[in-house]
Design an enzyme around this catalytic site. Structure first.
Site, PDB file in Angstrom:
ATOM      1  N   ASP A   1       2.860  -5.548  -3.771  1.00 42.24           N
ATOM      2  CA  ASP A   1       2.965  -4.083  -3.711  1.00 42.24           C
ATOM      3  C   ASP A   1       2.760  -3.572  -2.289  1.00 42.24           C
ATOM      4  OD1 ASP A   1       3.346  -1.560  -4.736  1.00 42.24           O
ATOM      5  OD2 ASP A   1       1.295  -1.325  -5.462  1.00 42.24           O
TER       6      ASP A   1
ATOM      7  N   ASN B   1      10.266   0.057 -12.992  1.00 39.77           N
ATOM      8  CA  ASN B   1      10.828   0.371 -11.673  1.00 39.77           C
ATOM      9  C   ASN B   1      12.219   1.015 -11.728  1.00 39.77           C
ATOM     10  OD1 ASN B   1       9.186  -2.458 -10.085  1.00 39.77           O
ATOM     11  ND2 ASN B   1       8.600  -0.302 -10.036  1.00 39.77           N
TER      12      ASN B   1
HETATM   13  C1  IPE Z   1       4.205  -3.097  -9.575  1.00 34.47           C
HETATM   14  O1  IPE Z   1       4.231  -2.211  -8.506  1.00 34.47           O
HETATM   15  C2  IPE Z   1       5.531  -3.768  -9.737  1.00 34.47           C
HETATM   16  C3  IPE Z   1       5.930  -4.699  -8.680  1.00 34.47           C
HETATM   17  C4  IPE Z   1       5.197  -5.072  -7.671  1.00 34.47           C
HETATM   18  C5  IPE Z   1       7.243  -5.254  -8.813  1.00 34.47           C
HETATM   19  P1  IPE Z   1       4.527  -0.652  -8.708  1.00 34.47           P
HETATM   20  O2  IPE Z   1       4.433  -0.034  -7.357  1.00 34.47           O
HETATM   21  O3  IPE Z   1       5.793  -0.474  -9.437  1.00 34.47           O
HETATM   22  O4  IPE Z   1       3.340  -0.190  -9.653  1.00 34.47           O
HETATM   23  P2  IPE Z   1       2.649   1.255  -9.810  1.00 34.47           P
HETATM   24  O5  IPE Z   1       3.755   2.234  -9.991  1.00 34.47           O
HETATM   25  O6  IPE Z   1       1.875   1.487  -8.562  1.00 34.47           O
HETATM   26  O7  IPE Z   1       1.758   1.099 -10.997  1.00 34.47           O
HETATM   27  C1  IPE Z   2       6.487  -3.140  -4.349  1.00 32.83           C
HETATM   28  O1  IPE Z   2       6.412  -2.189  -3.342  1.00 32.83           O
HETATM   29  C2  IPE Z   2       7.889  -3.604  -4.618  1.00 32.83           C
HETATM   30  C3  IPE Z   2       8.470  -3.103  -5.870  1.00 32.83           C
HETATM   31  C4  IPE Z   2       7.827  -2.462  -6.803  1.00 32.83           C
HETATM   32  C5  IPE Z   2       9.876  -3.378  -6.092  1.00 32.83           C
HETATM   33  P1  IPE Z   2       6.570  -0.636  -3.653  1.00 32.83           P
HETATM   34  O2  IPE Z   2       8.008  -0.273  -3.549  1.00 32.83           O
HETATM   35  O3  IPE Z   2       5.930  -0.282  -4.945  1.00 32.83           O
HETATM   36  O4  IPE Z   2       5.759   0.002  -2.442  1.00 32.83           O
HETATM   37  P2  IPE Z   2       4.790   1.244  -2.515  1.00 32.83           P
HETATM   38  O5  IPE Z   2       3.780   0.978  -3.563  1.00 32.83           O
HETATM   39  O6  IPE Z   2       5.634   2.432  -2.831  1.00 32.83           O
HETATM   40  O7  IPE Z   2       4.186   1.319  -1.135  1.00 32.83           O
HETATM   41 MG    MG Z   3       4.061   0.254  -5.462  1.00 36.81          MG
END
Ligand code: IPE
Ligand code: IPE
Ligand code: MG
Length: 241
Positions: free
Chosen positions: A19, A67
């Site tokens: 993340d 997502n």
């Molecule tokens: C979790 O991260 C999913 C992945 C790393 C693929 P998210 O960024 O989607 O999770 P939330 O929205 O913070 O819970």
């Molecule tokens: C994790 O990084 C990757 C995916 C969920 C695909 P994020 O895209 O959630 O990055 P933040 O949390 O917005 O910084």
């Molecule tokens: Mg995230």
């Protein structure tokens, strides 16, 4: 501590919620996809670091069932990144003896991506080194629901008796049926939640929530977390021996 010592006491299966890509890019004034590309490059470094750290199974969360709520631009950019990533890395995985698997619901993914996923699994099916599992369109609740559907079908068809459904039977229907449960789950970027990742499988996993954003996650950070796992005492509900 040398790699051999870690192997004995260390986690056999590490799962990572990668993340923080978006925030990493935003802090540089760049679009979110720039962060996803930087994040994808990190994966190789961590996969390569597994053998020296005694990690036999690495499972990474790439895209969740939630997502899809993101903008069409981000979702399309991620799907194209996954396609390119698999195409580019496939041969290298074979060279590194890495066995690739995917978990998650493939039905919603486009055909081109699905066939690349099949190809990568097929091409690496003889590999005996690190087991890399990529969670793509994965959600723990969705996985349990899909597993339950198949299980219910087996009951309806008379292949399984309701009274035989127990903690050993149910995980055989999960996407992870051939994998051991994760010993250590790492989440980067400072969020202390699991966001629907490996709900059943992580019942007794150790967790590490660290502030580092995924594109800044290096093999040294990985090594530190794997090493400190060895000093934790897992009791599984029992008492100290
Ligand atoms: C979790 O991260 C999913 C992945 C790393 C693929 P998210 O960024 O989607 O999770 P939330 O929205 O913070 O819970
Ligand atoms: C994790 O990084 C990757 C995916 C969920 C695909 P994020 O895209 O959630 O990055 P933040 O949390 O917005 O910084
Ligand atoms: Mg995230």
């Amino acid at each position: 501590m040398g790699a051999k010592d870690i192997g004995a006491a260390g986690p056999r299966h590490v799962a990572i919620i990668m993340d923080g890509n978006g925030r990493w890019a935003q802090s540089r004034g760049r679009p979110r996809l720039f962060g996803h590309h930087a994040g994808a490059r990190r994966v190789r470094e961590i996969v390569e670091a597994c053998p020296a750290n005694g990690v036999k199974y690495l499972t990474i969360f790439a895209f969740s069932t939630e997502n899809w709520k993101r903008t069409q631009t981000e979702v399309a950019g991620l799907m194209s990144l996954f396609r390119r990533y698999i195409m580019k890395e496939m041969q290298d995985f074979v060279r590194q003896n890495v066995r690739v698997r995917f978990i998650g619901d493939r039905v919603r993914l486009d055909e081109k991506l699905r066939s690349l996923m099949d190809e990568a699994e097929e091409l690496t099916s003889h590999c005996t080194g690190t087991n890399l599992t990529i969670a793509l369109n994965y959600g723990g609740r969705d996985e349990v629901a899909r597993a339950t559907q198949r299980l219910a079908q087996d009951v309806a068809d008379g292949r399984l008796k309701p009274e035989d459904v127990d903690e050993e039977t149910l995980p055989k229907y999960l996407d992870t049926c051939v994998l051991p449960d994760p010993d250590l789950v790492i989440r980067t970027s400072g969020e202390a939640r699991i966001s629907n990742f490996l709900l059943w499988q992580s019942a007794y996993a150790e967790y590490e929530f660290i502030d580092t954003l995924w594109p800044d996650f290096t093999k040294d950070v990985f090594h530190k977390l794997v090493s400190s796992y060895g000093s934790r005492e897992r009791r599984y509900g029992g008492v100290k021996a």
